[in-house]
Design a protein around this motif. Structure first.
Motif, PDB file in Angstrom:
ATOM      1  N   GLN A 191      54.199   0.508  44.108  1.00 17.65           N
ATOM      2  CA  GLN A 191      53.532   0.100  42.888  1.00 17.65           C
ATOM      3  C   GLN A 191      54.395   0.428  41.681  1.00 17.65           C
ATOM      4  OE1 GLN A 191      49.710   2.038  42.998  1.00 17.65           O
ATOM      5  NE2 GLN A 191      48.846   0.385  44.213  1.00 17.65           N
ATOM      6  N   VAL A 192      54.300  -0.443  40.672  1.00 13.41           N
ATOM      7  CA  VAL A 192      55.066  -0.273  39.437  1.00 13.41           C
ATOM      8  C   VAL A 192      54.142  -0.442  38.239  1.00 13.41           C
ATOM      9  CG1 VAL A 192      57.210  -1.058  40.539  1.00 13.41           C
ATOM     10  CG2 VAL A 192      55.762  -2.717  39.353  1.00 13.41           C
ATOM     11  N   ARG A 193      54.496   0.179  37.142  1.00 15.89           N
ATOM     12  CA  ARG A 193      53.699   0.095  35.917  1.00 15.89           C
ATOM     13  C   ARG A 193      53.923  -1.216  35.154  1.00 15.89           C
ATOM     14  NH1 ARG A 193      49.829   2.495  36.328  1.00 15.89           N
ATOM     15  NH2 ARG A 193      49.923   4.604  37.023  1.00 15.89           N
ATOM     16  N   ASP A 194      55.164  -1.653  35.100  1.00 12.81           N
ATOM     17  CA  ASP A 194      55.527  -2.820  34.283  1.00 12.81           C
ATOM     18  C   ASP A 194      56.301  -3.797  35.168  1.00 12.81           C
ATOM     19  OD1 ASP A 194      56.824  -4.614  32.534  1.00 12.81           O
ATOM     20  OD2 ASP A 194      56.985  -3.107  30.954  1.00 12.81           O
ATOM     21  N   GLU A 243      57.059 -14.738  44.927  1.00 12.41           N
ATOM     22  CA  GLU A 243      56.306 -14.221  43.794  1.00 12.41           C
ATOM     23  C   GLU A 243      54.888 -14.760  43.900  1.00 12.41           C
ATOM     24  OE1 GLU A 243      57.374 -13.835  39.140  1.00 12.41           O
ATOM     25  OE2 GLU A 243      59.008 -14.524  40.432  1.00 12.41           O
ATOM     26  N   TYR A 244      53.925 -13.859  44.039  1.00 13.97           N
ATOM     27  CA  TYR A 244      52.505 -14.213  44.068  1.00 13.97           C
ATOM     28  C   TYR A 244      51.861 -13.551  42.870  1.00 13.97           C
ATOM     29  CZ  TYR A 244      53.280 -15.575  48.922  1.00 13.97           C
ATOM     30  OH  TYR A 244      53.743 -16.171  50.066  1.00 13.97           O
ATOM     31  N   GLY A 245      51.833 -14.249  41.745  1.00 11.95           N
ATOM     32  CA  GLY A 245      51.335 -13.627  40.516  1.00 11.95           C
ATOM     33  C   GLY A 245      52.233 -12.467  40.135  1.00 11.95           C
ATOM     34  N   ASP A 246      51.645 -11.253  40.093  1.00 13.79           N
ATOM     35  CA  ASP A 246      52.408 -10.050  39.747  1.00 13.79           C
ATOM     36  C   ASP A 246      52.997  -9.339  40.956  1.00 13.79           C
ATOM     37  OD1 ASP A 246      52.046 -10.294  37.029  1.00 13.79           O
ATOM     38  OD2 ASP A 246      50.330  -8.931  36.946  1.00 13.79           O
ATOM     39  N   VAL A 247      52.895  -9.916  42.130  1.00 11.81           N
ATOM     40  CA  VAL A 247      53.437  -9.306  43.344  1.00 11.81           C
ATOM     41  C   VAL A 247      54.763 -10.000  43.673  1.00 11.81           C
ATOM     42  CG1 VAL A 247      53.047  -8.841  45.789  1.00 11.81           C
ATOM     43  CG2 VAL A 247      51.129  -8.742  44.178  1.00 11.81           C
ATOM     44  N   LEU A 248      55.815  -9.189  43.856  1.00 11.86           N
ATOM     45  CA  LEU A 248      57.163  -9.709  44.077  1.00 11.86           C
ATOM     46  C   LEU A 248      57.682  -9.275  45.439  1.00 11.86           C
ATOM     47  CD1 LEU A 248      58.683  -8.605  40.643  1.00 11.86           C
ATOM     48  CD2 LEU A 248      57.490 -10.743  41.171  1.00 11.86           C
ATOM     49  N   GLY A 249      58.320 -10.193  46.164  1.00 14.01           N
ATOM     50  CA  GLY A 249      58.913  -9.881  47.454  1.00 14.01           C
ATOM     51  C   GLY A 249      60.415 -10.082  47.429  1.00 14.01           C
ATOM     52  N   ALA A 290      50.601  -1.286  39.519  1.00 14.80           N
ATOM     53  CA  ALA A 290      49.773  -0.103  39.737  1.00 14.80           C
ATOM     54  C   ALA A 290      48.358  -0.417  39.267  1.00 14.80           C
ATOM     55  CB  ALA A 290      50.346   1.091  38.987  1.00 14.80           C
ATOM     56  N   GLY A 291      47.389   0.109  39.965  1.00 12.22           N
ATOM     57  CA  GLY A 291      46.008  -0.244  39.682  1.00 12.22           C
ATOM     58  C   GLY A 291      45.265   0.698  38.764  1.00 12.22           C
ATOM     59  N   SER A 292      45.902   1.767  38.298  1.00  5.72           N
ATOM     60  CA  SER A 292      45.191   2.707  37.435  1.00  5.72           C
ATOM     61  C   SER A 292      46.137   3.278  36.394  1.00  5.72           C
ATOM     62  CB  SER A 292      44.596   3.832  38.283  1.00  5.72           C
ATOM     63  OG  SER A 292      45.626   4.673  38.759  1.00  5.72           O
ATOM     64  N   ALA A 293      45.576   4.098  35.521  1.00  4.51           N
ATOM     65  CA  ALA A 293      46.386   4.733  34.475  1.00  4.51           C
ATOM     66  C   ALA A 293      47.069   5.997  34.982  1.00  4.51           C
ATOM     67  CB  ALA A 293      45.508   5.059  33.272  1.00  4.51           C
ATOM     68  N   ASP A 294      46.772   6.413  36.223  1.00 11.37           N
ATOM     69  CA  ASP A 294      47.408   7.600  36.786  1.00 11.37           C
ATOM     70  C   ASP A 294      48.894   7.350  37.001  1.00 11.37           C
ATOM     71  OD1 ASP A 294      44.961   8.883  36.897  1.00 11.37           O
ATOM     72  OD2 ASP A 294      44.564   8.217  38.943  1.00 11.37           O
ATOM     73  N   PRO A 295      49.693   8.408  36.995  1.00  8.88           N
ATOM     74  CA  PRO A 295      51.126   8.227  37.252  1.00  8.88           C
ATOM     75  C   PRO A 295      51.353   7.608  38.636  1.00  8.88           C
ATOM     76  CG  PRO A 295      50.657  10.472  36.523  1.00  8.88           C
ATOM     77  CD  PRO A 295      49.334   9.801  36.751  1.00  8.88           C
ATOM     78  N   VAL A 312      69.621   6.492  42.304  1.00  2.00           N
ATOM     79  CA  VAL A 312      69.243   6.297  40.899  1.00  2.00           C
ATOM     80  C   VAL A 312      67.717   6.307  40.796  1.00  2.00           C
ATOM     81  CG1 VAL A 312      71.322   4.919  40.403  1.00  2.00           C
ATOM     82  CG2 VAL A 312      69.192   3.762  41.053  1.00  2.00           C
ATOM     83  N   ARG A 313      67.216   6.370  39.570  1.00  2.00           N
ATOM     84  CA  ARG A 313      65.769   6.248  39.331  1.00  2.00           C
ATOM     85  C   ARG A 313      65.480   4.852  38.805  1.00  2.00           C
ATOM     86  NH1 ARG A 313      63.199  10.315  41.048  1.00  2.00           N
ATOM     87  NH2 ARG A 313      63.754  12.419  40.442  1.00  2.00           N
ATOM     88  N   ASP A 314      64.442   4.229  39.347  1.00  2.00           N
ATOM     89  CA  ASP A 314      64.017   2.930  38.833  1.00  2.00           C
ATOM     90  C   ASP A 314      63.135   3.151  37.593  1.00  2.00           C
ATOM     91  OD1 ASP A 314      61.348   3.403  39.604  1.00  2.00           O
ATOM     92  OD2 ASP A 314      61.270   1.730  41.007  1.00  2.00           O
ATOM     93  N   PRO A 315      62.658   2.091  36.943  1.00  2.00           N
ATOM     94  CA  PRO A 315      61.878   2.266  35.710  1.00  2.00           C
ATOM     95  C   PRO A 315      60.604   3.093  35.873  1.00  2.00           C
ATOM     96  CG  PRO A 315      62.662   0.014  35.855  1.00  2.00           C
ATOM     97  CD  PRO A 315      62.986   0.669  37.171  1.00  2.00           C
ATOM     98  N   ASP A 316      60.092   3.233  37.103  1.00  2.00           N
ATOM     99  CA  ASP A 316      58.885   4.034  37.340  1.00  2.00           C
ATOM    100  C   ASP A 316      59.188   5.427  37.877  1.00  2.00           C
ATOM    101  OD1 ASP A 316      56.347   2.365  36.842  1.00  2.00           O
ATOM    102  OD2 ASP A 316      57.713   0.989  37.851  1.00  2.00           O
ATOM    103  N   GLY A 317      60.455   5.782  37.980  1.00  2.00           N
ATOM    104  CA  GLY A 317      60.822   7.105  38.464  1.00  2.00           C
ATOM    105  C   GLY A 317      61.038   7.204  39.951  1.00  2.00           C
ATOM    106  N   HIS A 318      60.980   6.066  40.667  1.00  2.00           N
ATOM    107  CA  HIS A 318      61.246   6.081  42.100  1.00  2.00           C
ATOM    108  C   HIS A 318      62.720   6.390  42.356  1.00  2.00           C
ATOM    109  CE1 HIS A 318      57.275   4.593  42.940  1.00  2.00           C
ATOM    110  NE2 HIS A 318      57.478   3.504  42.207  1.00  2.00           N
ATOM    111  N   ASN A 319      62.993   7.151  43.409  1.00  2.00           N
ATOM    112  CA  ASN A 319      64.345   7.492  43.820  1.00  2.00           C
ATOM    113  C   ASN A 319      64.858   6.351  44.697  1.00  2.00           C
ATOM    114  OD1 ASN A 319      66.546   8.498  45.270  1.00  2.00           O
ATOM    115  ND2 ASN A 319      65.680  10.518  45.553  1.00  2.00           N
TER     116      ASN A 319
END
Length: 122
Positions: A8-11, A33-39, A52-57, A106-113
């Protein structure tokens, strides 16, 4: 063992731009690409992004992409740096994993390693 992986990603647009850039040197591309879902994938879409489905990190994930060569690992690293990614570990051999493990992290825009790794010798 793993057929596909989704994170999941924020943006979504920011992550789309990042992954379009850093996966290209590894021979992967956005395939669906299915709407906001990318393969993304090389032959089939096996790496997926969804909003991401919530405001949680978003919990951190570690994703290691196979690179066809050490030069591709370096190109992944260079593309990530150009895209503004935080470098966790520059490309190098990781002998503690095995003698020919060559990876960059590297870290992606959401902080994933996010890692690119080549297991072949030079």
């Amino acid at each position: 063992m793993i057929d596909h992986l989704g994170i999941q990603v924020r943006d979504v647009p920011t992550s789309r731009a990042f992954y379009d850039t850093v996966l290209a040197p590894l021979g992967a591309r956005r395939m669906l690409e299915y709407g906001d879902v990318l393969g993304y994938g090389v032959r089939t879409p096996d790496f997926w992004l969804s909003p991401a489905g919530s405001a949680d990190p978003v919990p951190e994930a570690h994703i290691a992409f196979t690179a066809p060569s050490r030069a591709a690992v370096q190109a992944f690293h260079d593309a990530a740096v150009a895209a503004g990614a935080e470098v966790l570990h520059a490309p190098r051999v990781w002998p503690e994993y095995h003698p020919t493990y060559f990876g960059a992290f590297v870290r992606d825009p959401d902080g994933h390693n996010v890692e690119a790794v080549c297991h072949a010798p030079e």
